[in-house]
Design an enzyme around this catalytic site. Structure first.
Site, PDB file in Angstrom:
ATOM      1  CG  HIS A  82       1.390  84.634   1.939  1.00 42.80           C
ATOM      2  ND1 HIS A  82       1.953  83.791   1.011  1.00 42.80           N
ATOM      3  CD2 HIS A  82       0.820  83.843   2.874  1.00 42.80           C
ATOM      4  CE1 HIS A  82       1.727  82.532   1.366  1.00 42.80           C
ATOM      5  NE2 HIS A  82       1.037  82.530   2.505  1.00 42.80           N
ATOM      6  CG  ASP A  89       2.792  80.585   8.269  1.00 42.46           C
ATOM      7  OD1 ASP A  89       1.560  80.481   8.145  1.00 42.46           O
ATOM      8  OD2 ASP A  89       3.559  80.887   7.335  1.00 42.46           O
ATOM      9  CG  HIS A 139       4.873  77.784   5.589  1.00 43.98           C
ATOM     10  ND1 HIS A 139       4.964  76.544   4.998  1.00 43.98           N
ATOM     11  CD2 HIS A 139       3.631  78.234   5.312  1.00 43.98           C
ATOM     12  CE1 HIS A 139       3.827  76.268   4.378  1.00 43.98           C
ATOM     13  NE2 HIS A 139       3.001  77.276   4.542  1.00 43.98           N
TER      14      HIS A 139
HETATM   15  O1  G3P Z   1      -3.266  82.353   5.962  1.00 39.55           O
HETATM   16  C1  G3P Z   1      -3.228  82.239   4.595  1.00 39.55           C
HETATM   17  C2  G3P Z   1      -2.079  81.389   4.114  1.00 39.55           C
HETATM   18  O2  G3P Z   1      -0.925  81.752   4.803  1.00 39.55           O
HETATM   19  C3  G3P Z   1      -2.323  79.927   4.281  1.00 39.55           C
HETATM   20  O3  G3P Z   1      -1.381  79.137   3.632  1.00 39.55           O
HETATM   21  O4  G3P Z   1       0.523  77.595   3.616  1.00 39.55           O
HETATM   22  O5  G3P Z   1       0.916  80.001   3.186  1.00 39.55           O
HETATM   23  O6  G3P Z   1       0.345  79.232   5.467  1.00 39.55           O
HETATM   24  P1  G3P Z   1       0.167  78.992   4.002  1.00 39.55           P
HETATM   25 MG    MG Z   2       0.211  81.146   6.542  1.00 43.30          MG
END
Ligand code: G3P
Ligand code: MG
Length: 256
Positions: free
Chosen positions: A16, A45, A58
């Site tokens: 992540h 992101d 993000h």
């Molecule tokens: O793609 C999964 C996850 O990254 C979605 O949540 O807020 O961490 O971008 P976030």
């Molecule tokens: Mg994400």
């Protein structure tokens, strides 16, 4: 509609925001953490600067993860490129920069790591972000395992589908809505991505029965990861590269 399950070249575990808790999020330092723990795929992101450079971040604002302030969308890439995006995570990351999408693609190639590019538009920029991320990704990832595009934004993913139809797409939800099938069909998705909190074994089976793969985020408990894997969840997105069961790591399949 193509069957996503037949076109899924990705490993079970994905890091992540590049390196989870082991590196400043959405920076190239996360790739070092992946290499240390055997991860073969990152999620990050992607959004646009004021002058339409695609880069990794993000939040809509700079304050939490950089030494900049205010809305990211109001800064040019020249301004963003000078920011420190690592110091907030610890002294050893001082001087870490915000990466462009092109730099992320280069690291994916160098380290043989696949990417889930989450299109994360700044407010009001959904369509242009979807278009530009998809166009650039389709060029930058040539010769590599194709990136998987995803987004919480229906408009961004629609624009990505129109700009680069051959790139695979996954629709992101927190809780899976009752009309999920209509949405994923309209976007011609190969996968459905959801918070693991709202997934159940029967729901995973229903999604699979429609020919789609399932990504669960953000799973940081090893026992929960094992349970999701038993349900057949195809990809588990985690911050804890260091503690998830490493026997769930698998090599990349050959690109189709
Ligand atoms: O793609 C999964 C996850 O990254 C979605 O949540 O807020 O961490 O971008 P976030
Ligand atoms: Mg994400």
């Amino acid at each position: 509609m193509a069957n996503g399950i037949d076109r899924w070249p990705y490993p079970r575990l994905v890091a992540h925001r590049c390196g989870g808790t082991l590196a400043p999020e959405n920076t190239l330092a996360g790739f070092d953490a992946c290499m240390r723990y055997g991860y073969r795929m990152v999620e990050f992101d992607a959004k646009l600067s004021a002058d339409n450079e695609v880069f990794l971040l993000h939040d809509d604002t700079l304050d939490r993860t950089t030494n900049g302030h205010g809305a990211a969308a109001e800064h040019s890439w020249q301004q963003l490129a000078t920011l420190d995006a690592g110091a907030w995570r610890g002294q050893q990351f001082d001087g870490t920069r915000l990466p462009t999408l092109a730099e992320a693609a280069q690291r994916c190639k160098r380290d043989n790591i696949a990417a889930n590019i989450e299109i994360k538009p700044c407010p009001g920029r959904d369509v242009i972000t979807g278009t530009l991320v998809a166009q650039r990704a389709s060029t930058l990832w040539q010769g590599q395992t194709p990136p998987l595009l995803s987004s919480f934004s229906f408009d961004a993913l629609t624009a990505a589908r129109d700009a680069a139809p051959s790139l695979q797409r996954g629709m992101l939800f927190e809780e899976v809505p009752t009309d999920w099938l209509r949405i994923v069909r309209e976007l011609e998705c190969v996968s459905l991505h959801a918070s693991h909190r709202y997934l159940s074994e029967p729901l995973v089976a229903q999604i699979h029965a429609e020919g789609l793969c399932v990504l669960a985020y953000t799973v940081n408990d090893p026992a929960r990861a094992r349970l999701l894997a038993q349900w057949g969840v195809d990809m588990i997105c985690t911050d804890r590269l260091d503690i998830l069961p490493h026997d769930m790591l698998s090599a990349l399949a050959d690109p189709a």
